[in-house]
Scaffold this motif. Structure first.
Motif, PDB file in Angstrom:
ATOM      1  N   GLU A  64       0.854  -1.193   0.000  1.00 27.70           N
ATOM      2  CA  GLU A  64       0.000   0.000   0.000  1.00 27.70           C
ATOM      3  C   GLU A  64       0.882   1.233   0.000  1.00 27.70           C
ATOM      4  OE1 GLU A  64      -3.862   0.036   2.630  1.00 27.70           O
ATOM      5  OE2 GLU A  64      -2.509  -1.510   3.377  1.00 27.70           O
ATOM      6  N   SER A  65       0.322   2.317  -0.480  1.00 26.76           N
ATOM      7  CA  SER A  65       0.980   3.610  -0.321  1.00 26.76           C
ATOM      8  C   SER A  65      -0.114   4.653  -0.097  1.00 26.76           C
ATOM      9  CB  SER A  65       1.815   3.959  -1.559  1.00 26.76           C
ATOM     10  OG  SER A  65       1.050   3.804  -2.726  1.00 26.76           O
ATOM     11  N   TYR A  66       0.232   5.706   0.618  1.00 21.99           N
ATOM     12  CA  TYR A  66      -0.751   6.756   0.931  1.00 21.99           C
ATOM     13  C   TYR A  66      -1.159   7.430  -0.370  1.00 21.99           C
ATOM     14  CZ  TYR A  66      -2.898  10.282   3.965  1.00 21.99           C
ATOM     15  OH  TYR A  66      -3.777  11.085   4.636  1.00 21.99           O
ATOM     16  N   GLU A  67      -2.447   7.506  -0.578  1.00 22.88           N
ATOM     17  CA  GLU A  67      -2.915   8.057  -1.854  1.00 22.88           C
ATOM     18  C   GLU A  67      -3.615   9.395  -1.653  1.00 22.88           C
ATOM     19  OE1 GLU A  67      -5.277   5.147  -3.804  1.00 22.88           O
ATOM     20  OE2 GLU A  67      -3.592   3.770  -4.067  1.00 22.88           O
ATOM     21  N   GLY A  68      -3.399  10.266  -2.605  1.00 25.38           N
ATOM     22  CA  GLY A  68      -4.147  11.523  -2.632  1.00 25.38           C
ATOM     23  C   GLY A  68      -3.730  12.533  -1.590  1.00 25.38           C
ATOM     24  N   GLY A  69      -2.548  12.342  -1.006  1.00 19.77           N
ATOM     25  CA  GLY A  69      -2.119  13.251   0.045  1.00 19.77           C
ATOM     26  C   GLY A  69      -1.444  14.503  -0.492  1.00 19.77           C
TER      27      GLY A  69
END
Lengths: 431, 441
Positions: A64-69
């Motif tokens: 996973e990776s942080y999205e839309g940040g």
């Protein structure tokens, strides 16, 4: 270019494809590591990729990776080039053990046999101890961090000598960035002129010893570290992405490193507690890299695919695909044995690697987690084997269920020490 | 006899005198499911047992009663008194709502107006320059409009903060360099003579945006403190004592940790870096990942009373203040604000900016739920179809990981305190939802 293509082809046919395609009888739940998801969602961790394997192949993978940040986060793909930082150490140590097996050098030889400038090591202080002759630094000392060196303060070393390394650019960020126009030989020579932080053989102190080891290997085998790494690790193990030098061709695949963002937020909810890390900027200087610094201890790069191959290799008792043992029988056994004698105490790593405070260490730079939590000098049984880098990445081998795992994250420095939790989760799932 | 006297004396020292004491009641009698409430503790015990926070106290209040209290640890990780609802914590930015209340009180009394220009009190602010985005690479622009007190109370003045809070650009770095509004920890090279002098000094630095055009968390509330001192001709501490702390019996709330308060004041910690971790050697079963923040509040007198972050207090005291807010401006027979002021205090003051205004400072999650009143964050429930906003609760937090919420709809108040700076764990949402669930059951 063609050579690189063949490495990949070989790796895919021989190793990666079989792992990926094997049908699997054991089972792990879908997304078995909710704690990793939570860390990403709450903004503590920018990304991760974890793979667990057992004798039948790949048990699970989760990424996973942080999205839309506000801070854009790169996903760690299976082929992304990842800075291994301290995960470089087990690889370089195994390279050294291979060269010992092949007869190029011996563990108890003095380092000065290959690097004469280390013939007369001295301490930082001018007290009585410093005036006494110190015992020679051995190759074994380099493998288990008992040589007396410090870690560069830029790479989380601490103390006066660590600060000196940072001031004098001894295997720090400049080196990891290939910014320093100095070879491994030149930096190692400069290091020989600096005082030690502790007496050889007296104390475990996480350090640049693995970098020095890389230089010893060059001299002992008569080839550059890059060539040795390729010849004895990358090709025989099929880790085509493993490298000590990032060339222009690889730049596009580099996974961004992040650093903690030290700010106060008076509001609830998730927010990204990190920003792009500028210490290792990925701004590598192109193809002509023969004259720039490399760091065998902290500066290797590899992909998830490579690291899966590596843990498979460790899990399989270091047997090459052709059935040949990688190490001599004696060295192979020592890969999973505590290497520090009783004089180092029951918790020898405690003051240097806090998270590994109760653990032991082997000559392969694998930490050994004791089963009953009391430390290794009590002849404790081993629980599992692991190594972890300061970017939060880690590998583990769990013989209780014949599994192994790789966790890659890119937060430097990370205060999350996740390997024991992941080991516990896999065990619970497989029960 | 001598031991008895000593014991009585110790009790006297440890218990705040004349403080308002919330009666602890069975939550079931107040309509809350006790079992649901007990799940709150696990949220903090995990952090405490992992050594990530030095201690904690969490209180939930409703109808002027304490319906839940969870706590663990001591004032220091080396020992000292066990923490409880009377332990004194550095409240930091939880000072801001209280100072905002005081401004509204002065407006109510006709002594100032939110639409007054700041230059009425400090003429140095009449002709401000703006460095857009806080950057000194662009040309400075004259401010399009003057800063008003409403801009200050809503953080839309164009002022910013130090980089360690959420300051922006080169301007924030200058705040760092000069230690702007560093009442608690003044820059040794630039001593602070008074709050008024500090307010005048701040006018020398450019704004980072034109007043009213964007939301920037800032030292604005420190300026409001300076205005209060000017209008009332009293030190901020004395005025807040007079109109809020004394009426609400908040006897543990102060700008100055005197030696008498020291033993029940919690030490402030920071998260240890991995390198620092290696050098820690605490004699404890808890694997502490903390180092002392190096802020010795206990033996220093603040250079000025920071309206933005200078207060220390207990969660019980703060709950008394918040209960007053939840009650519409009155608590325990003492009215602090009238209904008009309370409406001004809690209504959306950032309608022109929208939720998106909070993305830059606090991330995208905040931009999905947040607006701001005159002193409080407004946590919104947003209808995904109509985008209609309803207030879930009012909230704020402090730099040492304190936080609170006030839900005026269901009359609940939650206050949390530990002492970790920078603040890393704000669990307002999770805990408030547990309390909501306890009501539904």
């Amino acid at each position: 270019m063609r050579q690189v293509f063949y490495y990949w082809l070989f790796a895919w046919i021989v190793v990666i494809a079989p792992i990926a395609q094997k049908a699997h009888s054991a089972s792990l739940a879908q997304q078995p590591f909710p704690e990793l998801s939570r860390l990403v969602k709450e903004g503590f961790l920018p990304n991760y990729h974890v793979v667990v394997v057992d004798s039948e192949g790949q048990l699970t993978t989760q990424a996973e990776s942080y999205e839309g940040g506000v801070v854009s986060v790169d996903a760690i793909k299976t082929t992304s080039t990842v800075a291994l930082l301290s995960l470089s150490k087990p690889i370089t140590n195994l390279l050294a053990l291979r060269l010992v097996t092949l007869g190029y050098l011996a563990l108890d030889e003095p380092v000065s046999k290959y690097l004469p400038k280390f013939e007369d090591p001295r301490m930082q202080s001018t007290d009585q101890a410093s005036s006494d002759a110190l015992r020679a630094i051995s190759i074994r000392d380099l493998l288990i961090h008992t040589a007396g060196f410090a870690q560069n303060a830029e790479l989380l070393g601490w103390g006066e000598v660590a600060n000196t390394y940072a001031e004098q650019a001894i295997f720090g960020f400049d080196c990891l960035n290939h910014d320093a126009q100095e070879t491994l030989a030149q930096i190692t020579d400069r290091l020989a002129g600096l005082p030690l932080a502790s007496e050889p053989g007296k104390k475990f102190a996480y350090s640049v010893a693995t970098d020095v080891l890389g230089r010893v290997l060059e001299v002992a085998a008569g080839e550059s570290f890059d060539v040795l790494l390729r010849k004895h690790i990358s090709i025989p193990l099929a880790m085509p992405g493993l490298t000590a030098r990032i060339t222009g061709k690889r730049l596009a695949d580099i996974a961004q490193l992040y650093q903690p963002l030290i700010k106060t937020y008076p509001v609830p909810g998730a927010y990204q507690r990190y920003e792009p890390f500028t210490g290792i900027d990925g701004n590598f200087s192109g193809d002509d890299l023969e004259e720039v610094c490399i760091s065998p201890g902290s500066g290797l790069f590899a992909s998830m695919n490579d690291m899966v191959v590596f843990i498979e290799f460790l899990r399989n008792d270091l047997v090459l695909k052709n059935g040949e043992p990688f190490l001599s029988e004696s060295l192979g056994e020592q890969v999973f044995e505590h290497a520090l004698d009783a004089s180092f105490g029951n918790r020898p790593l405690r003051r240097s690697l806090a998270y590994a405070g109760k653990d032991g260490i082997s000559i392969a730079s694998l930490a050994i987690r004791p089963k009953n939590g009391l430390g290794l000098a009590l002849e404790n049984e081993h629980d599992f084997y692991y190594w972890s880098g300061f970017s939060g990445s880690g590998i583990w081998i769990d013989r209780s269920n014949n599994t192994a795992g790789v966790l890659l994250t890119q937060l430097y420095p990370s205060d999350q020490f996740l390997i024991p939790k992941l080991v516990g989760k896999v065990r619970a799932s497989l029960k | 006899m001598r031991n008895l006297t000593l014991g009585a004396l110790l009790l006297l020292i440890q218990a705040p005198s004349n403080a308002y004491e919330f009666a602890s009641v069975d939550p079931a009698k107040m309509g809350f499911d006790p079992e649901t409430l007990t799940t709150i503790q696990a949220n903090f015990d995990e952090l405490y047992q992992e050594g990530r926070i030095p201690n904690y106290v969490m209180g939930v209040y409703s109808g002027g009663k304490n319906i839940y209290l969870a706590k663990n640890g001591n004032v220091s990780i080396d020992g000292g008194q066990a923490v409880d609802e009377n332990t004194i914590f550095w409240l930091a930015s939880m000072t801001k709502p209280i100072v905002s209340t005081a401004i509204l009180r002065l407006q109510e009394e006709g002594k100032l107006g939110l639409d007054d220009k700041l230059s009425k009190y400090f003429p140095e602010y009449a002709d401000m320059l703006v460095a857009p985005g806080g950057s000194y690479t662009a040309t400075l622009e004259p401010a399009k409009t003057e800063i008003t007190l409403r801009h200050l109370i809503t953080h839309t003045s164009g002022l910013t903060y130090q980089t360690s809070v959420s300051g922006v650009g080169d301007v924030a770095e200058q705040y760092d360099e000069f230690g702007v509004m560093g009442c608690l920890r003044p820059n040794p090279d630039r001593p602070i003579a008074s709050l008024a002098e500090e307010a005048r000094f701040l006018a020398e630095l450019p704004l980072i945006s034109h007043p009213g055009e964007s939301w920037n968390y800032s030292v604005s509330i420190d300026l409001l403190g300076a205005i209060i001192e000017q209008v009332t001709r009293k030190r901020l501490a004395d005025y807040l004592d007079e109109i809020i702390f004394t009426p609400l019996e908040m006897t543990s709330t102060t700008f100055n940790i005197t030696p008498e308060l020291s033993s029940r004041t919690a030490d402030v910690y920071s998260t240890a870096s991995p390198a620092q971790l290696s050098s820690l050697d605490y004699d404890s079963d808890i694997p502490w990942k903390l180092v002392e923040a190096g802020w010795n509040f206990k033996n220093t007198t603040p250079a000025c009373d920071s309206g933005g972050g200078g207060l220390f207090g207990s969660i019980s005291d703060y709950a008394a203040y918040l209960t007053m807010i939840a009650n519409g401006g009155e608590f325990n027979g003492k009215r602090i604000l009238n209904s008009v002021s309370m409406n001004e205090h809690l209504r959306d003051q950032t309608t022109q900016l929208g939720r998106e205004a909070f993305r830059r400072g606090f991330g995208e999650d905040a931009s999905s739920y947040m607006k701001f009143s005159a002193g409080f964050g407004r946590k919104l429930d947003v209808d995904p179809d109509t985008d209609e906003e309803t207030v879930d609760y009012y909230f704020w937090g402090g730099a040492a990981n304190t936080s609170f919420w006030v839900d005026t709809e269901n009359d609940t108040v939650g206050v949390f305190a530990t002492q970790l700076t920078p603040s890393l764990y704000n669990k307002n949402n999770e805990i408030e939802q547990i309390v909501d669930e306890a009501i539904r059951k």
